[in-house]
Design a protein around this motif. Structure first.
Motif, PDB file in Angstrom:
ATOM      1  N   ASN A 107       0.809  -1.220   0.000  1.00  0.00           N
ATOM      2  CA  ASN A 107       0.000   0.000   0.000  1.00  0.00           C
ATOM      3  C   ASN A 107       0.840   1.267   0.000  1.00  0.00           C
ATOM      4  O   ASN A 107       0.363   2.326  -0.417  1.00  0.00           O
ATOM      5  N   GLY A 108       2.071   1.160   0.523  1.00  0.00           N
ATOM      6  CA  GLY A 108       2.896   2.356   0.592  1.00  0.00           C
ATOM      7  C   GLY A 108       4.283   2.047   1.106  1.00  0.00           C
ATOM      8  O   GLY A 108       4.636   0.908   1.408  1.00  0.00           O
ATOM      9  N   GLY A 109       5.090   3.097   1.199  1.00  0.00           N
ATOM     10  CA  GLY A 109       6.456   2.989   1.683  1.00  0.00           C
ATOM     11  C   GLY A 109       7.153   4.318   1.535  1.00  0.00           C
ATOM     12  O   GLY A 109       6.788   5.147   0.696  1.00  0.00           O
ATOM     13  N   GLY A 110       8.153   4.557   2.390  1.00  0.00           N
ATOM     14  CA  GLY A 110       8.906   5.801   2.292  1.00  0.00           C
ATOM     15  C   GLY A 110       8.074   7.041   2.566  1.00  0.00           C
ATOM     16  O   GLY A 110       8.378   8.121   2.059  1.00  0.00           O
ATOM     17  N   GLY A 111       7.016   6.878   3.369  1.00  0.00           N
ATOM     18  CA  GLY A 111       6.150   8.020   3.670  1.00  0.00           C
ATOM     19  C   GLY A 111       5.074   8.278   2.641  1.00  0.00           C
ATOM     20  O   GLY A 111       4.306   9.240   2.780  1.00  0.00           O
ATOM     21  N   VAL A 112       4.993   7.446   1.615  1.00  0.00           N
ATOM     22  CA  VAL A 112       4.028   7.620   0.530  1.00  0.00           C
ATOM     23  C   VAL A 112       2.960   6.539   0.623  1.00  0.00           C
ATOM     24  O   VAL A 112       3.266   5.358   0.782  1.00  0.00           O
ATOM     25  N   MET A 113       1.693   6.937   0.504  1.00  0.00           N
ATOM     26  CA  MET A 113       0.573   6.008   0.417  1.00  0.00           C
ATOM     27  C   MET A 113      -0.054   6.148  -0.961  1.00  0.00           C
ATOM     28  O   MET A 113      -0.362   7.258  -1.410  1.00  0.00           O
ATOM     29  N   ASP A 169       4.831   8.530 -10.110  1.00  0.00           N
ATOM     30  CA  ASP A 169       5.919   8.933  -9.205  1.00  0.00           C
ATOM     31  C   ASP A 169       5.714   8.351  -7.809  1.00  0.00           C
ATOM     32  O   ASP A 169       6.679   7.967  -7.137  1.00  0.00           O
ATOM     33  N   ALA A 170       4.462   8.309  -7.347  1.00  0.00           N
ATOM     34  CA  ALA A 170       4.191   7.697  -6.042  1.00  0.00           C
ATOM     35  C   ALA A 170       4.563   6.223  -6.065  1.00  0.00           C
ATOM     36  O   ALA A 170       5.164   5.705  -5.116  1.00  0.00           O
ATOM     37  N   MET A 171       4.235   5.543  -7.145  1.00  0.00           N
ATOM     38  CA  MET A 171       4.584   4.126  -7.268  1.00  0.00           C
ATOM     39  C   MET A 171       6.093   3.939  -7.263  1.00  0.00           C
ATOM     40  O   MET A 171       6.618   3.009  -6.636  1.00  0.00           O
ATOM     41  N   LEU A 177       3.713  -4.891  -6.555  1.00  0.00           N
ATOM     42  CA  LEU A 177       2.456  -4.366  -7.069  1.00  0.00           C
ATOM     43  C   LEU A 177       1.982  -3.270  -6.115  1.00  0.00           C
ATOM     44  O   LEU A 177       1.517  -3.579  -5.010  1.00  0.00           O
ATOM     45  N   PRO A 178       2.123  -1.989  -6.483  1.00  0.00           N
ATOM     46  CA  PRO A 178       1.507  -0.955  -5.657  1.00  0.00           C
ATOM     47  C   PRO A 178       0.018  -1.279  -5.526  1.00  0.00           C
ATOM     48  O   PRO A 178      -0.632  -1.692  -6.491  1.00  0.00           O
ATOM     49  N   THR A 179      -0.515  -1.095  -4.314  1.00  0.00           N
ATOM     50  CA  THR A 179      -1.866  -1.576  -4.025  1.00  0.00           C
ATOM     51  C   THR A 179      -2.771  -0.427  -3.616  1.00  0.00           C
ATOM     52  O   THR A 179      -2.465   0.322  -2.685  1.00  0.00           O
ATOM     53  N   THR A 206       4.664   3.738   6.302  1.00  0.00           N
ATOM     54  CA  THR A 206       5.624   3.846   7.394  1.00  0.00           C
ATOM     55  C   THR A 206       6.933   3.102   7.111  1.00  0.00           C
ATOM     56  O   THR A 206       7.967   3.442   7.701  1.00  0.00           O
ATOM     57  N   VAL A 207       6.892   2.092   6.239  1.00  0.00           N
ATOM     58  CA  VAL A 207       8.105   1.311   5.969  1.00  0.00           C
ATOM     59  C   VAL A 207       9.189   2.229   5.414  1.00  0.00           C
ATOM     60  O   VAL A 207       8.970   2.994   4.477  1.00  0.00           O
ATOM     61  N   GLY A 208      10.375   2.162   6.026  1.00  0.00           N
ATOM     62  CA  GLY A 208      11.487   3.003   5.591  1.00  0.00           C
ATOM     63  C   GLY A 208      11.470   4.394   6.174  1.00  0.00           C
ATOM     64  O   GLY A 208      12.265   5.251   5.761  1.00  0.00           O
TER      65      GLY A 208
END
Length: 381
Positions: free
Chosen positions: A61-67, A75-77, A93-95, A277-279
């Motif tokens: 669903n996200g990572g690096g502060g990006v959802m 760019d978000a992906m 697979l961005p979800t 939150t990951v990263g």
């Protein structure tokens, strides 16, 4: 041509020593004995550890502060993929979780643009909106709805544009006729967020459903008289079972029971269901406008509902080995070969074999990540 040497190599079938992995033009050219490396190859000595296929995560669903739901763009992906790459994930697979029709359309367009241009983005997972409100989990029930023919048309066109499209549906919201249309149209159909009974799942599988989304979570449980979708997923060999191995979504003992009890040829495979939150060091984020908090390895809504996971793929592998008792090789397959096979891309990714894309991860003896390669380009380590 680059020759990666100095580490043991798990190729997806066995662990080999004193071998070299030759990488050329973004692909694995060969895996051969160390003393057979061509004289003109550039040697890279990894200095020990284990070299294996890069991890593939079908639910991120996200990572690096990006959802992704906050702004479904290419760019978000790319930012999500970059955040997870340091933890060994070379393809994901961005979800997009249940959202509006406009957000779904934007995610489809973003994935079509990102797959050929953003390293590590290999497709798209739409987790909703055709889910059951009774098993909504952290999704917004008001946005859930039955699937219509027009939705199937959109998804089939999206699969053609993107290449790899996974869609999670509830049996209650997607009849077998539409599941068959999706499967025939190249969509990977996964069953989740559903109260389906065993026989209902059987009809969906006969229509072409291929997987179960985050086994045990947001689904009818395994009971001794009513197997539910959890029991059906383990019993039906055609289904692959995604599993969140963070120690919170599913008890480690239950993970072990499921892995040992899964009927093949479908397998249990790892997903992170990771949030932004990951990263990062962040402790608060939003999900469909609702506040979620991070504490003690858990992400929760204000009412305590789990809201995705706070774990990366390498940590998931370690949990399987250290707390569930899964062998290292099978844990690595659950993070690479099995998700690749589930998605139908096993001939391109998921193993260290000649001809496959050079997506690799170098691990220390404790299974922490030292470096990754995406299409032969090294990141970190």
């Amino acid at each position: 041509m680059e020759a990666l040497v100095g580490a043991a190599v798990f190729d997806g079938t066995e662990t080999r020593t004193d071998v070299a992995v030759l990488v050329e033009a973004g692909r694995i050219a060969a895996v051969l004995p160390r003393d057979a490396v061509p004289a003109d190859a550039r040697l890279t000595d990894l200095g020990g550890g284990l070299l294996t296929a890069g991890f593939i995560d079908a639910q991120v669903n996200g990572g690096g502060g990006v959802m992704l739901n906050d702004g479904p763009t290419a760019d978000a992906m790319a930012a999500i993929a970059a955040a997870h790459r340091r933890f060994g994930t070379t393809g994901l697979l961005p979800t997009l979780i249940t959202d509006t029709p406009a957000a779904t359309a934007a995610a489809i367009a973003a994935a079509a643009a990102a797959v050929p241009t953003r390293p590590g983005v290999i497709g798209l997972h739409l987790e909703g909106p055709h889910l059951a409100p009774a098993r909504r989990g952290a999704h917004v029930a008001a946005l859930m709805r039955p699937m219509a023919e027009a939705d199937a048309d959109q998804l089939i066109a999206a699969a053609e544009a993107i290449g790899v499209l996974m869609v999670t549906v509830a049996v209650e919201q997607a009849p077998p006729t539409l599941i068959r249309r999706l499967a025939d149209g190249g969509v990977t159909v996964s069953l989740g967020h559903t109260d389906a009974a065993y026989d209902d799942v059987r009809r969906a599988v006969d229509a072409g459903a291929r997987a179960a989304t985050h086994l045990f979570n947001a689904m009818s449980p395994l009971g001794h008289r009513a197997p539910g979708i959890a029991g059906a997923a383990l019993d039906m060999g055609a289904l692959w079972c995604g599993m969140i191995a963070d120690g919170h979504h599913v008890h480690p003992a239950t993970l072990g029971i499921a892995i040992r009890g899964k009927r093949g040829p479908g397998r249990c495979f790892l997903v992170t269901d990771a949030m932004g939150t990951v990263g990062t060091e962040g402790t608060v984020f939003t999900l469909n406008g609702r506040t979620c908090r991070r504490a003690d390895g858990r992400l929760t809504l204000e009412d305590g509902t789990l809201a995705g996971a706070d774990i990366d793929m390498a940590a998931s592998v370690r949990l399987l080995v250290e707390r569930v008792g899964v062998g290292v090789e099978e844990a690595l397959r659950m993070a690479s070969a099995w998700p690749a096979d589930m998605l139908g891309i096993g001939e391109m990714r998921g193993r260290v074999q000649a001809g496959l894309q050079a997506d690799l991860v170098h691990l220390r003896e404790d299974l922490a990540v030292r470096g990754t390669w995406v299409a032969g380009v090294r990141n970190g380590g």
